[in-house]
Structures are given as structure tokens and as C-alpha cells.
Design a protein around this motif. Structure first.
Motif, PDB file in Angstrom:
ATOM      1  N   VAL A   1       0.872  -1.173   0.000  1.00  9.22           N
ATOM      2  CA  VAL A   1       0.000   0.000   0.000  1.00  9.22           C
ATOM      3  C   VAL A   1       0.910   1.225   0.000  1.00  9.22           C
ATOM      4  O   VAL A   1       1.825   1.327   0.825  1.00  9.22           O
ATOM      5  CB  VAL A   1      -0.926   0.022   1.230  1.00  9.22           C
ATOM      6  CG1 VAL A   1      -1.759   1.297   1.250  1.00  9.22           C
ATOM      7  CG2 VAL A   1      -1.841  -1.199   1.222  1.00  9.22           C
ATOM      8  N   SER A   2       0.665   2.145  -0.899  1.00  7.38           N
ATOM      9  CA  SER A   2       1.526   3.323  -0.992  1.00  7.38           C
ATOM     10  C   SER A   2       1.280   4.269   0.183  1.00  7.38           C
ATOM     11  O   SER A   2       0.228   4.237   0.821  1.00  7.38           O
ATOM     12  CB  SER A   2       1.270   4.053  -2.309  1.00  7.38           C
ATOM     13  OG  SER A   2      -0.074   4.486  -2.383  1.00  7.38           O
ATOM     14  N   GLY A   3       2.266   5.111   0.430  1.00  6.54           N
ATOM     15  CA  GLY A   3       2.142   6.109   1.483  1.00  6.54           C
ATOM     16  C   GLY A   3       2.695   5.646   2.816  1.00  6.54           C
ATOM     17  O   GLY A   3       3.136   4.497   2.964  1.00  6.54           O
ATOM     18  N   PRO A   4       2.686   6.523   3.811  1.00  9.34           N
ATOM     19  CA  PRO A   4       3.225   6.185   5.138  1.00  9.34           C
ATOM     20  C   PRO A   4       2.439   5.058   5.792  1.00  9.34           C
ATOM     21  O   PRO A   4       1.238   4.908   5.572  1.00  9.34           O
ATOM     22  CB  PRO A   4       3.055   7.495   5.931  1.00  9.34           C
ATOM     23  CG  PRO A   4       2.907   8.564   4.911  1.00  9.34           C
ATOM     24  CD  PRO A   4       2.228   7.925   3.747  1.00  9.34           C
ATOM     25  N   TRP A   5       3.152   4.267   6.617  1.00  8.57           N
ATOM     26  CA  TRP A   5       2.476   3.221   7.397  1.00  8.57           C
ATOM     27  C   TRP A   5       1.665   3.889   8.492  1.00  8.57           C
ATOM     28  O   TRP A   5       2.151   4.782   9.190  1.00  8.57           O
ATOM     29  CB  TRP A   5       3.505   2.285   8.016  1.00  8.57           C
ATOM     30  CG  TRP A   5       2.891   1.149   8.785  1.00  8.57           C
ATOM     31  CD1 TRP A   5       2.457  -0.035   8.282  1.00  8.57           C
ATOM     32  CD2 TRP A   5       2.652   1.087  10.203  1.00  8.57           C
ATOM     33  NE1 TRP A   5       1.958  -0.837   9.281  1.00  8.57           N
ATOM     34  CE2 TRP A   5       2.056  -0.179  10.465  1.00  8.57           C
ATOM     35  CE3 TRP A   5       2.866   1.958  11.259  1.00  8.57           C
ATOM     36  CZ2 TRP A   5       1.696  -0.578  11.747  1.00  8.57           C
ATOM     37  CZ3 TRP A   5       2.501   1.574  12.528  1.00  8.57           C
ATOM     38  CH2 TRP A   5       1.926   0.307  12.777  1.00  8.57           C
TER      39      TRP A   5
ATOM     40  N   ALA B   1      15.377  11.407  16.937  1.00  7.56           N
ATOM     41  CA  ALA B   1      15.012  11.976  15.644  1.00  7.56           C
ATOM     42  C   ALA B   1      16.177  11.995  14.652  1.00  7.56           C
ATOM     43  O   ALA B   1      15.997  11.645  13.475  1.00  7.56           O
ATOM     44  CB  ALA B   1      14.440  13.380  15.843  1.00  7.56           C
ATOM     45  N   PRO B   2      17.400  12.375  15.051  1.00  2.91           N
ATOM     46  CA  PRO B   2      18.506  12.363  14.083  1.00  2.91           C
ATOM     47  C   PRO B   2      18.831  10.961  13.563  1.00  2.91           C
ATOM     48  O   PRO B   2      19.267  10.805  12.418  1.00  2.91           O
ATOM     49  CB  PRO B   2      19.693  12.928  14.895  1.00  2.91           C
ATOM     50  CG  PRO B   2      19.065  13.696  15.999  1.00  2.91           C
ATOM     51  CD  PRO B   2      17.823  12.956  16.355  1.00  2.91           C
TER      52      PRO B   2
ATOM     53  N   ARG C   1       4.151   9.694  19.282  1.00  2.00           N
ATOM     54  CA  ARG C   1       3.638  10.556  20.357  1.00  2.00           C
ATOM     55  C   ARG C   1       2.159  10.273  20.587  1.00  2.00           C
ATOM     56  O   ARG C   1       1.686  10.295  21.727  1.00  2.00           O
ATOM     57  CB  ARG C   1       3.880  12.027  20.021  1.00  2.00           C
ATOM     58  CG  ARG C   1       5.334  12.447  20.184  1.00  2.00           C
ATOM     59  CD  ARG C   1       5.527  13.940  20.065  1.00  2.00           C
ATOM     60  NE  ARG C   1       6.924  14.283  20.310  1.00  2.00           N
ATOM     61  CZ  ARG C   1       7.813  14.553  19.350  1.00  2.00           C
ATOM     62  NH1 ARG C   1       7.444  14.543  18.081  1.00  2.00           N
ATOM     63  NH2 ARG C   1       9.060  14.828  19.669  1.00  2.00           N
ATOM     64  N   VAL C   2       1.434  10.010  19.521  1.00  2.00           N
ATOM     65  CA  VAL C   2       0.025   9.625  19.656  1.00  2.00           C
ATOM     66  C   VAL C   2      -0.077   8.267  20.349  1.00  2.00           C
ATOM     67  O   VAL C   2      -0.901   8.069  21.251  1.00  2.00           O
ATOM     68  CB  VAL C   2      -0.658   9.576  18.273  1.00  2.00           C
ATOM     69  CG1 VAL C   2      -2.072   9.013  18.391  1.00  2.00           C
ATOM     70  CG2 VAL C   2      -0.693  10.972  17.650  1.00  2.00           C
TER      71      VAL C   2
ATOM     72  N   ALA D   1       8.131   7.260   8.160  1.00  2.00           N
ATOM     73  CA  ALA D   1       7.459   8.519   7.837  1.00  2.00           C
ATOM     74  C   ALA D   1       6.667   9.021   9.047  1.00  2.00           C
ATOM     75  O   ALA D   1       5.888   8.285   9.639  1.00  2.00           O
ATOM     76  CB  ALA D   1       6.528   8.313   6.643  1.00  2.00           C
ATOM     77  N   ASP D   2       6.900  10.260   9.422  1.00  2.00           N
ATOM     78  CA  ASP D   2       6.195  10.871  10.570  1.00  2.00           C
ATOM     79  C   ASP D   2       6.353  10.039  11.837  1.00  2.00           C
ATOM     80  O   ASP D   2       5.437   9.949  12.663  1.00  2.00           O
ATOM     81  CB  ASP D   2       4.707  11.040  10.258  1.00  2.00           C
ATOM     82  CG  ASP D   2       4.460  11.857   8.999  1.00  2.00           C
ATOM     83  OD1 ASP D   2       5.217  12.818   8.773  1.00  2.00           O
ATOM     84  OD2 ASP D   2       3.533  11.519   8.246  1.00  2.00           O
ATOM     85  N   TYR D   3       7.518   9.447  12.026  1.00  2.00           N
ATOM     86  CA  TYR D   3       7.722   8.493  13.119  1.00  2.00           C
ATOM     87  C   TYR D   3       7.439   9.119  14.482  1.00  2.00           C
ATOM     88  O   TYR D   3       6.700   8.553  15.297  1.00  2.00           O
ATOM     89  CB  TYR D   3       9.151   7.947  13.081  1.00  2.00           C
ATOM     90  CG  TYR D   3       9.372   6.771  13.991  1.00  2.00           C
ATOM     91  CD1 TYR D   3       9.192   5.474  13.539  1.00  2.00           C
ATOM     92  CD2 TYR D   3       9.765   6.943  15.318  1.00  2.00           C
ATOM     93  CE1 TYR D   3       9.377   4.385  14.366  1.00  2.00           C
ATOM     94  CE2 TYR D   3       9.954   5.867  16.163  1.00  2.00           C
ATOM     95  CZ  TYR D   3       9.762   4.594  15.671  1.00  2.00           C
ATOM     96  OH  TYR D   3       9.933   3.500  16.500  1.00  2.00           O
TER      97      TYR D   3
END
Length: 298
Positions: free
Chosen positions: A112-116, A184-185, A218-219, A211-213
Motif C-alpha cells: 500500500v503506498s504512502g506512510p504506514w 530523531a537524528p 507521540r500519539v 514517515a512521521d515516526y
């Protein structure tokens, strides 16, 4: 200079690629001999079902048996073959219906394309269990990133899940804001390295999870496990952070806090095990925890 004054950042640099392993495990399937000894009766055969959800196919493997059904969910980068030895062992030992599956982008299931997104993974699992007629009396057995799927699933579907066994799985307590900021780095370095490599199914899945890890986790950190669903958290002695003792201790502490945060929770340390290899290195611990959970919920 900032790295020298921030202990968590120093731990992040020491860990290098490890945070991705927390969510993705390693991307090879452990090698192990069959768990059925010579001369003994083999476990029932499994059948394969393809379920369409949101215009993609998800592959499920079902070994028939009694309820509660055991739903085995492997870590990131690992397909249903991760359970190739443990699934028949559990089916034979417990007599339960055993279900394994490939999440989207893994194994035989469509990419599936896009972020997991964990919401999409939960939707796929819901669709599969509905198709299989298993919408109650479920015991989840979840490894690594599948702990996030399990946590979201039990919150979204009250009444479906009777209990869960988390196998060195991601739990909300570990992903503090401070930890995610420090790592993050590392994530950015990993993404750059993967973009420089040939595009493969494995690499695409790695990038999708990264992506957007920080935002995603945090959620996840804000979620709580329902108090009415018993859960056993098994922790590998080496943790996903075998090369970073400080990060490994933070992982152990997060697992312990999770186990202590509500009733009907147990904390089990699996000695002499690694994050990925735990199910082949100590299948007796996983099988024992599942058997105990079944006795609790039946």
C-alpha cells in the motif's frame, strides 16, 4: 557540543540503527528446525484466505480449532512465516483456532503506498477477522510493532479480545517525548541511507514506517491498555537494543511500567533471548504464556 550535554541524545547516537528495529525488527526470518519431533502427530493443516480491504488483499492462514482463537501478528519486516514453527505448536498444544497473517506490504499481502499507519493495519485485521467469522473470543499474540496494532485494536474493538500476549512488543510507555526527540537524528540518518539504496519491498516498508515516526509515536504514547483485558508482556533479555545498554534499560523500564500500570497484567523476562529470535529461542515461554492466558479467559 549539545550531544555531550544531552544523555538521551548520546544514547541515541550509540544506538545508531536500533530505533528502527524497535518498530521493524530485523527483516530476515529466524532459522529454526521444525518444532514437531519425529514420530509424533503433526498439527492440523492450515488453509489460506485472501481478504480484500480498501482495495488491497491481505493474506490470512487459518488452522481450525476451538475458541478463543489465537491471532499471531509478527514484527515489522517479518511475514506470517515468522510463526512457522510456533503456530503449529500452539495449535497442537492448545487445540485452539490459530490465525496468522501478513500485514500490508509484508509477505504475500499487497503493498500500500504512502506512510504506514496503525489505523490501516487495524482496519485490515478487522476485515480479516470479520471475514473469518472471528469477532469475539480472540487472544492476540503480538511481536514488536504488532504491539501497536494490538493496543489500537483492543481500544477500538471492545468485546473482541479476551486477552493478549505481547512478545517483546512496542508498548506506549516506552515512547516518551524526550526519547523520540533524542532519536530523531537517527531516524533521519536511516531514511537518507535507505533512499540511497535500490527500491525494494523491504526498503519501501522501512521508509513507510519511518514517515512521521515521532508524530505517530507521540500519539501511541498517549494510549492506555484497557483495564478489563488481561495482558502478559514478555520481554527478551537482550531487548531490541543489544548494542546499547542504556537504551536497553529504558526499554526494560518501559515494559515494567506497562505491566505495573493496571490489573490483570503480568511481566515475564525471557532469559537468553533476542528481540527477533525470541519465538525460536524460547518457544516454551511464549507457549506457556499463551496457555496460561487461555486458562484465564476460558
Amino acid at each position: 557540543m549539545a550531544d555531550n550535554t544531552n544523555p538521551l541524545r548520546r544514547k541515541a547516537i550509540a544506538a545508531t540503527t536500533i530505533l528502527v528495529a524497535v518498530s521493524l525488527a530485523a527483516c530476515s526470518t529466524p532459522n529454526a528446525a521444525s518444532s514437531t519431533p519425529s514420530g509424533t502427530t503433526s498439527a492440523p493443516e492450515s488453509t489460506t484466505r485472501k481478504v480484500t480491504n480498501a482495495e488491497h488483499e491481505v493474506v490470512f492462514h487459518v488452522t481450525e480449532g476451538k475458541l478463543p482463537a489465537l491471532v499471531l501478528d509478527a514484527g515489522g519486516g517479518l511475514s506470517s512465516s515468522y510463526w512457522k514453527d510456533l503456530a503449529p505448536r500452539l495449535a497442537k498444544a492448545t487445540g485452539s483456532k490459530v490465525i496468522t497473517y501478513d500485514r500490508a506490504g509484508e509477505g504475500e499481502s499487497d503493498e500500500v503506498s504512502g506512510p504506514w499507519r496503525v489505523e490501516n493495519a487495524v482496519s485490515d485485521l478487522e476485515a480479516g477477522l470479520k471475514e473469518l467469522g472471528v469477532t469475539k473470543d480472540v487472544v492476540l499474540v503480538s511481536h514488536s510493532i504488532a504491539g501497536e496494532v494490538a493496543t489500537n485494536f483492543v481500544n477500538k474493538n471492545p468485546g473482541w479480545v479476551r486477552g493478549a500476549v505481547l512478545v517483546d512488543a512496542n508498548v506506549p510507555d516506552f515512547f516518551t517525548d524526550e526519547m523520540l526527540t533524542a532519536f530523531a537524528p537517527v531516524i533521519e540518518k536511516q531514511k537518507t541511507a535507505l533512499h540511497a539504496q535500490p527500491s525494494t519491498k523491504k526498503n519501501r516498508q522501512l521508509l513507510a514506517v519511518m514517515a512521521d515516526y515521532a508524530q505517530v509515536h507521540r500519539v501511541f504514547h498517549k494510549l492506555a491498555w484497557p483495564k478489563d483485558v488481561p495482558v502478559t508482556a514478555i520481554v527478551a533479555s537482550q531487548t531490541p537494543f543489544a548494542d546499547s545498554p542504556d537504551a536497553a534499560q529504558l526499554w526494560r523500564d518501559g515494559q515494567a511500567r506497562f505491566a505495573q500500570a493496571g490489573p490483570n497484567r503480568k511481566h515475564v523476562v525471557a532469559e537468553n533471548t533476542s528481540h527477533e529470535g525470541i519465538v525460536t529461542e524460547r518457544p516454551d515461554i511464549v507457549t506457556g504464556a499463551v496457555d496460561e492466558m487461555l486458562k484465564t479467559v476460558r
